[in-house]
Scaffold this active site. Sequence first.
Site, short mmCIF file in Angstrom:
data_model
loop_
_atom_site.label_atom_id
_atom_site.label_comp_id
_atom_site.label_asym_id
_atom_site.label_seq_id
_atom_site.Cartn_x
_atom_site.Cartn_y
_atom_site.Cartn_z
CB SER A 1 3.82 6.08 -5.09
OG SER A 1 4.27 6.06 -3.74
CE LYS B 1 -0.99 -0.08 -4.06
NZ LYS B 1 -0.52 0.82 -3.05
CD GLU C 1 -3.98 -7.87 -2.98
OE1 GLU C 1 -4.73 -8.65 -3.58
OE2 GLU C 1 -3.40 -6.91 -3.55
C1 LIG Z 1 0.68 0.56 -2.27
C2 LIG Z 1 1.59 1.70 -2.32
C3 LIG Z 1 2.95 1.54 -2.62
C4 LIG Z 1 3.60 0.22 -2.82
O1 LIG Z 1 3.09 -0.53 -3.88
P1 LIG Z 1 3.90 -0.73 -5.25
O2 LIG Z 1 3.15 -1.82 -5.92
O3 LIG Z 1 5.28 -1.10 -4.88
O4 LIG Z 1 3.83 0.54 -5.98
C5 LIG Z 1 3.73 2.67 -2.73
N1 LIG Z 1 3.21 3.89 -2.51
C6 LIG Z 1 1.91 4.09 -2.20
C7 LIG Z 1 1.41 5.47 -1.97
C8 LIG Z 1 1.06 3.00 -2.08
O5 LIG Z 1 -0.23 3.20 -1.77
#
Ligand SMILES: *Cc1c(COP(=O)(O)O)cnc(C)c1O
Length: 374
Positions: free
Chosen positions: A357, A81, A103
Amino acid sequence: MTEVFGTYGGRFVPETLIPALDELEQGWRDALADDDFHRELHHLATTYAGRPTPLTLAERFAPGKRIYLKREDLLHTGAHKLNNALGQAVLARRLGKHRIVAETGAGQHGVATATVCARFGLECVVYMGEEDMRRQKPNVERMKLLGAEVRGVDFGTKTLKEATSEAIRDWITNVETTHYLIGSCVGPSPYPELVAELQSVIGREAREQVLAVEGRLPEAVVACVGGGSNAIGTFRGFVADESVRLVGVEAAGAASLGTGRTGVLHGARSSILADEDGQIADAHSISAGLDYPGVGPEHAWLRDTGRAEYRAATDEDALAAFQDLARTEGLIPALESAHALARARDLDAELIVVCLSGRGDKDLAEALAALGLS
Ligand SMILES: *Cc1c(COP(=O)(O)O)cnc(C)c1O
């Protein structure tokens, strides 16, 4: 750049927001054409955020395959993020905005936003559903420590959908002074394109790294899909390589692409969870970051054109992968990322890049309770 992805995307917003979206689009275009913007972002990415993130082979997690993890869990604040929040904060400053609204679902975007606001001295208000505040308490505490005001949203499902509606309402009221720092590749144009571009650093680095270590492209890249930003950022590195399969993994209870229908949510036309009358249906996932009934318009288009494929993972699939990665690799993934891991290990491909992620510290209480380990 009032971008439309096939028949998806666009701007379905009140008239009062159109000038702000135009201003943002122009500011974004100017920034893209300005070397100073790229230099500043690159400097922040390398000296503050921790880029480039490594690529790690997960040998014990998936014997017989070569699964490489793109380590966005090692980015400052613990998830991808920050790539987006940093870019939008620099953009907001260029536009002369000193107040940021956002948000958040899992709280990761709220933390990333509060972080960049602290770094740049911007006022920060984060909307968050009260159910998510309960599930993600450590992130609420981090945001407050960073100086953000967290406003709880207590209607509807008390999760990301309602928090997004509240953030949009705030922006409409304060549009002169305020930038809406949206957290995924969703919302009215130009947000989906802007966020995808800011996240594309993931895929660019991963492509270079996998070529350097394997000497060939992967058969597939896999990423979880909530709003779709870590997935689109990963896919963009490989979308021109026709031999590389692009695989997005949704939560089974929030499969906007797998079981959704075309409709409008939060300012854009996309594939959404809705009933026959167009009423938004509730999404369910153990991971707050995937618990959203919509998805970025570019994903709907990639699905329809067949360039990307989308699969689902259940809460149980994700929990099993969560525990297995911890025990085989010493890595605790975010529950969101665990969805991608679950489908990657049973994919009929050998060389795979998975976007890890984020890290799973924020999910410990939820995951351990669900696994019966607490
Ligand atoms: C917010 C988040 C997601 C989902 O958001 P995307 O916009 O689909 O990437 C996925 N993994 C993590 C660790 C997150 O914090």
